[in-house]
Write a protein that holds these residues in place. Structure first.
Motif, PDB file in Angstrom:
ATOM      1  N   MET A 141       0.850  -1.186   0.000  1.00 54.07           N
ATOM      2  CA  MET A 141       0.000   0.000   0.000  1.00 54.07           C
ATOM      3  C   MET A 141       0.890   1.243   0.000  1.00 54.07           C
ATOM      4  N   LYS A 142       0.545   2.189  -0.865  1.00 54.01           N
ATOM      5  CA  LYS A 142       1.318   3.417  -0.993  1.00 54.01           C
ATOM      6  C   LYS A 142       0.815   4.465  -0.005  1.00 54.01           C
ATOM      7  N   THR A 143       1.754   5.185   0.589  1.00 53.61           N
ATOM      8  CA  THR A 143       1.374   6.264   1.510  1.00 53.61           C
ATOM      9  C   THR A 143       1.925   7.583   0.991  1.00 53.61           C
ATOM     10  N   LEU A 144       1.329   8.649   1.462  1.00 52.36           N
ATOM     11  CA  LEU A 144       1.738   9.993   1.066  1.00 52.36           C
ATOM     12  C   LEU A 144       2.937  10.436   1.908  1.00 52.36           C
ATOM     13  N   ALA A 145       3.908  11.033   1.274  1.00 45.32           N
ATOM     14  CA  ALA A 145       5.078  11.535   1.991  1.00 45.32           C
ATOM     15  C   ALA A 145       4.654  12.668   2.931  1.00 45.32           C
ATOM     16  N   PRO A 146       5.236  12.717   4.126  1.00 49.49           N
ATOM     17  CA  PRO A 146       4.845  13.740   5.101  1.00 49.49           C
ATOM     18  C   PRO A 146       4.939  15.167   4.565  1.00 49.49           C
ATOM     19  N   GLU A 147       5.944  15.466   3.743  1.00 46.59           N
ATOM     20  CA  GLU A 147       6.097  16.834   3.235  1.00 46.59           C
ATOM     21  C   GLU A 147       5.017  17.216   2.225  1.00 46.59           C
ATOM     22  N   LYS A 148       4.250  16.239   1.766  1.00 48.02           N
ATOM     23  CA  LYS A 148       3.169  16.510   0.798  1.00 48.02           C
ATOM     24  C   LYS A 148       1.831  16.774   1.502  1.00 48.02           C
ATOM     25  N   ILE A 149       1.816  16.550   2.808  1.00 50.67           N
ATOM     26  CA  ILE A 149       0.573  16.759   3.561  1.00 50.67           C
ATOM     27  C   ILE A 149       0.473  18.223   3.962  1.00 50.67           C
ATOM     28  N   GLU A 150      -0.670  18.824   3.668  1.00 49.50           N
ATOM     29  CA  GLU A 150      -0.910  20.213   4.042  1.00 49.50           C
ATOM     30  C   GLU A 150      -2.010  20.241   5.099  1.00 49.50           C
ATOM     31  N   LEU A 151      -1.693  20.783   6.249  1.00 44.44           N
ATOM     32  CA  LEU A 151      -2.676  20.870   7.317  1.00 44.44           C
ATOM     33  C   LEU A 151      -3.527  22.118   7.147  1.00 44.44           C
ATOM     34  N   ALA A 152      -4.785  22.025   7.565  1.00 44.48           N
ATOM     35  CA  ALA A 152      -5.681  23.178   7.501  1.00 44.48           C
ATOM     36  C   ALA A 152      -5.171  24.260   8.441  1.00 44.48           C
ATOM     37  N   ARG A 153      -5.359  25.500   8.057  1.00 41.69           N
ATOM     38  CA  ARG A 153      -4.931  26.610   8.903  1.00 41.69           C
ATOM     39  C   ARG A 153      -5.822  26.673  10.127  1.00 41.69           C
ATOM     40  N   GLN A 154      -5.192  26.752  11.277  1.00 37.61           N
ATOM     41  CA  GLN A 154      -5.923  26.866  12.525  1.00 37.61           C
ATOM     42  C   GLN A 154      -5.957  28.334  12.932  1.00 37.61           C
ATOM     43  N   PRO A 155      -7.127  28.816  13.337  1.00 37.06           N
ATOM     44  CA  PRO A 155      -7.162  30.212  13.792  1.00 37.06           C
ATOM     45  C   PRO A 155      -6.329  30.366  15.060  1.00 37.06           C
ATOM     46  N   ASP A 156      -5.713  31.529  15.219  1.00 32.37           N
ATOM     47  CA  ASP A 156      -4.943  31.792  16.431  1.00 32.37           C
ATOM     48  C   ASP A 156      -5.891  31.754  17.623  1.00 32.37           C
ATOM     49  N   ARG A 157      -5.467  31.054  18.675  1.00 32.09           N
ATOM     50  CA  ARG A 157      -6.293  30.971  19.874  1.00 32.09           C
ATOM     51  C   ARG A 157      -6.089  32.220  20.711  1.00 32.09           C
ATOM     52  N   THR A 158      -7.183  32.825  21.080  1.00 34.08           N
ATOM     53  CA  THR A 158      -7.082  33.975  21.967  1.00 34.08           C
ATOM     54  C   THR A 158      -7.630  33.575  23.331  1.00 34.08           C
ATOM     55  N   VAL A 159      -7.004  34.064  24.348  1.00 34.02           N
ATOM     56  CA  VAL A 159      -7.403  33.748  25.712  1.00 34.02           C
ATOM     57  C   VAL A 159      -8.039  34.989  26.308  1.00 34.02           C
ATOM     58  N   GLU A 160      -9.298  34.859  26.692  1.00 32.27           N
ATOM     59  CA  GLU A 160      -9.979  35.970  27.341  1.00 32.27           C
ATOM     60  C   GLU A 160      -9.549  36.031  28.801  1.00 32.27           C
ATOM     61  N   VAL A 161      -9.294  37.223  29.264  1.00 34.31           N
ATOM     62  CA  VAL A 161      -8.953  37.454  30.671  1.00 34.31           C
ATOM     63  C   VAL A 161      -9.784  38.641  31.133  1.00 34.31           C
ATOM     64  N   LEU A 162     -10.303  38.554  32.340  1.00 31.70           N
ATOM     65  CA  LEU A 162     -11.070  39.664  32.890  1.00 31.70           C
ATOM     66  C   LEU A 162     -10.137  40.773  33.351  1.00 31.70           C
ATOM     67  N   GLU A 163     -10.501  41.990  33.034  1.00 29.52           N
ATOM     68  CA  GLU A 163      -9.783  43.139  33.578  1.00 29.52           C
ATOM     69  C   GLU A 163     -10.192  43.269  35.049  1.00 29.52           C
ATOM     70  N   GLU A 164      -9.390  43.978  35.829  1.00 29.52           N
ATOM     71  CA  GLU A 164      -9.638  44.059  37.268  1.00 29.52           C
ATOM     72  C   GLU A 164     -11.037  44.572  37.602  1.00 29.52           C
ATOM     73  N   GLU A 165     -11.481  45.636  36.928  1.00 26.68           N
ATOM     74  CA  GLU A 165     -12.813  46.181  37.233  1.00 26.68           C
ATOM     75  C   GLU A 165     -13.913  45.225  36.803  1.00 26.68           C
ATOM     76  N   GLU A 166     -13.707  44.446  35.751  1.00 24.39           N
ATOM     77  CA  GLU A 166     -14.701  43.442  35.348  1.00 24.39           C
ATOM     78  C   GLU A 166     -14.779  42.345  36.398  1.00 24.39           C
ATOM     79  N   LEU A 167     -13.624  41.924  36.896  1.00 21.78           N
ATOM     80  CA  LEU A 167     -13.582  40.887  37.923  1.00 21.78           C
ATOM     81  C   LEU A 167     -14.305  41.355  39.191  1.00 21.78           C
ATOM     82  N   VAL A 168     -14.062  42.583  39.587  1.00 19.65           N
ATOM     83  CA  VAL A 168     -14.712  43.137  40.783  1.00 19.65           C
ATOM     84  C   VAL A 168     -16.232  43.124  40.599  1.00 19.65           C
TER      85      VAL A 168
END
Length: 181
Positions: free
Chosen positions: A1-28
């Protein structure tokens, strides 16, 4: 069985993960949102204070049992991911909120946070689900007028960010969060 070479595989673009953090007044505003002294408001205040004070994962908070939380010593151990146990410390505010809630309870459930649904008495001793805790956080974020999406995980990130801004060591914060690496 033939397999695809790793360098020929293109991964889908993943969106940058953003981390929400509460500002001090929001937390209060969020922590002050549960205003009354009813059992539900005391529970909800204790949930919010615990999440911020400890950086617990929502699943860890949902499964806490009263007997495992030492309010006298303001600490307890929790079983985290990968069955790793770690010690967690409570702030004075979180300890006071938990104490007020536990003292007002009349049920016999071993769980720290339970459903207090009068319509279904049999649920009165059930632990809150992680989804129920998410709903509590979302409810009080709206009450506090916070427009960004807030979750228990946001509270965890806010806990870590607060420690780092206060000069805590990165490795120490990772240990408190229960991160293996």
């Amino acid at each position: 069985m033939k397999t695809l070479a790793p360098e020929k595989i293109e991964l889908a673009r993943q969106p940058d993960r953003t981390v929400e953090v509460l500002e001090e007044e929001e937390l209060v505003r969020l922590l002050a949102a549960p205003k009354g002294n009813s059992l539900l408001e005391l529970r909800d205040r204790a949930v919010l204070e615990l999440l911020f004070s400890t950086g617990l994962r929502v699943s860890e908070a949902a499964q806490l049992e009263i007997e495992n939380v030492s309010l006298k010593r303001s600490e307890f151990s929790v079983m985290g991911k990968g069955s790793k146990r770690r010690v967690v410390f409570l702030s004075d505010r979180a300890r006071e909120a938990l104490q007020a809630y536990v003292e007002k309870r009349t049920d016999t459930s071993p769980f720290l946070f339970v459903s207090h649904d009068r319509a279904r008495v049999q649920r009165d001793d059930m632990a809150l689900s992680p989804r129920s805790i998410e709903r509590i956080v979302d409810k009080y974020a709206r009450v506090a007028g916070i427009t960004k999406k807030i979750s228990p995980h946001t509270m965890r990130h806010t806990f870590a960010t607060d420690l780092l801004r206060g000069g805590a060591d990165l490795r120490a914060v990772q240990a408190m969060l229960g991160h293996a690496s």
